[in-house]
Design an enzyme around this catalytic site. Structure first.
Site, PDB file in Angstrom:
ATOM      1  N   ASP A  49     -13.162  -7.334  39.284  1.00 40.10           N
ATOM      2  CA  ASP A  49     -12.491  -8.542  39.858  1.00 40.10           C
ATOM      3  C   ASP A  49     -11.177  -8.419  39.863  1.00 40.10           C
ATOM      4  OD1 ASP A  49     -11.975  -9.147  37.217  1.00 40.10           O
ATOM      5  OD2 ASP A  49     -13.008 -11.352  37.521  1.00 40.10           O
ATOM      6  N   SER A  50     -10.593  -7.185  39.148  1.00 38.43           N
ATOM      7  CA  SER A  50      -9.098  -6.773  39.427  1.00 38.43           C
ATOM      8  C   SER A  50      -8.861  -6.537  40.888  1.00 38.43           C
ATOM      9  CB  SER A  50      -9.005  -5.610  38.458  1.00 38.43           C
ATOM     10  OG  SER A  50      -9.809  -4.837  38.567  1.00 38.43           O
ATOM     11  N   LYS A 118     -21.062  -7.255  34.716  1.00 38.02           N
ATOM     12  CA  LYS A 118     -20.102  -7.621  33.284  1.00 38.02           C
ATOM     13  C   LYS A 118     -19.565  -9.081  33.827  1.00 38.02           C
ATOM     14  CE  LYS A 118     -15.931  -6.426  33.249  1.00 38.02           C
ATOM     15  NZ  LYS A 118     -15.225  -7.721  32.937  1.00 38.02           N
ATOM     16  N   GLU A 120     -16.979 -12.168  31.473  1.00 45.40           N
ATOM     17  CA  GLU A 120     -16.159 -12.494  30.339  1.00 45.40           C
ATOM     18  C   GLU A 120     -16.872 -13.720  29.236  1.00 45.40           C
ATOM     19  OE1 GLU A 120     -12.207 -12.958  31.819  1.00 45.40           O
ATOM     20  OE2 GLU A 120     -12.311 -11.228  33.290  1.00 45.40           O
ATOM     21  N   GLU A 187     -11.142  -5.315  25.426  1.00 45.01           N
ATOM     22  CA  GLU A 187      -9.623  -5.288  26.149  1.00 45.01           C
ATOM     23  C   GLU A 187      -8.624  -5.789  25.330  1.00 45.01           C
ATOM     24  OE1 GLU A 187      -7.488  -6.288  30.253  1.00 45.01           O
ATOM     25  OE2 GLU A 187      -9.324  -6.789  30.273  1.00 45.01           O
TER      26      GLU A 187
END
Length: 286
Positions: A49-50, A118, A120, A187
């Site tokens: 989503d970056s 993925k 978060e 991260e």
């Protein structure tokens, strides 16, 4: 001639871990880049989503919609048919409920041909992980700096620097592992914390983004690697080539050549044979 690469699968990734061989992982958002990563032998690709920042120009990942992710993931899959492609769950596509998490994870699998998703978050997201895994979808957790929660974390900074915060990340990792995550991305956590989590992992692949060399694999943001994101280059990124500078210089040269009429040259255009051209002129006289 080299044999075509076989499809990268979960058993392949776990075998690499068992053999002590690091896994390669990069972000990717489009077909031509995916093609190059496939040719280079990159094993895992994250359609992150970056892309909200690197491709769409937002200041954060929060505005990214599921439809954005689906379109980009489809392009990446077409460019990298054998890579292990991971779809990144955008903001508010899984937080509201287990049902929303399963539905949106399913879109990545059904519409894009992704191999996993993925999401978060720590223990609070364990039930989402479990629901997705129970639905037959491989899931990756994401701890440490989680960009969707960057406001709550106090900005883009290293996470887990105190013993108490480090212990919470260790506990979260174990909770996600027990919920069924086959892998966890760490991260921007300290290297020794990443090492402790990796050593304690049981059947879970630990991947590092700016968290040191002790994980089972490494992830980098493609645009950071090649100077393609104009706003900043994070410390955790190694610049393997300044493609942004090369492209900018080429664009400037193009502007100069068009304005000076140095471009195009005869080899850059198509022409009409004299016979056809003269015939056309005669037709225009009528």
């Amino acid at each position: 001639m080299a044999e075509p690469r076989k499809k990268i699968t979960l058993p392949y990734l776990f075998k690499k871990v068992a053999d002590g061989e690091p896994i390669t992982w990069l972000t990717c958002y489009d077909y031509p880049t995916a093609y190059l990563q496939e040719q280079a032998g990159i094993e895992m690709i994250l359609v992150g989503d970056s892309l909200g920042m690197t491709m769409l120009g937002f200041d954060s990942t929060l505005p990214v919609q599921m439809d954005d992710m689906v379109r980009h993931a489809q392009a990446v899959r077409r460019g990298a048919p054998t890579a292990f492609v991971v779809g990144d769950m955008p903001y508010m596509t899984y937080q509201p409920s287990i049902e929303s998490a399963i539905r949106n994870a399913g879109r990545f699998m059904a519409e894009c041909g992704c191999d996993a998703i993925k999401l978060e978050g720590g223990a609070a997201m364990a039930d989402r992980i479990k629901g997705i895994v129970d639905a037959g979808i491989p899931a990756i957790g994401h701890l440490g700096l989680t960009p969707q929660s960057v406001s709550a974390l106090g900005g883009f900074r290293v996470q887990g620097k105190s013993a108490a915060l480090a212990k919470k990340i260790i506990d979260d990792a174990k909770t996600l592992e027990k919920a069924g995550a086959f892998a966890i991305l760490l991260e921007m956590v300290p290297d020794r914390l990443c090492q402790l989590i990796t050593e304690r992992a049981e059947g879970c692949i630990i991947l590092s983004l700016g968290s040191g060399p002790h994980a089972h694999g490494q992830l980098l943001i493609y645009h950071d690697m090649f100077g393609l994101y104009p706003r900043f280059t994070p410390k955790m990124a190694k610049v393997y080539g300044n493609a942004g500078e090369v492209i900018l210089n080429g664009l400037k040269q193009y502007v100069e050549e068009v304005q000076s009429r140095a471009f195009p040259q005869p080899e850059n255009w198509f022409t009409l044979k004299d016979e056809a051209y003269n015939e056309l002129l005669e037709m225009l006289k009528d």
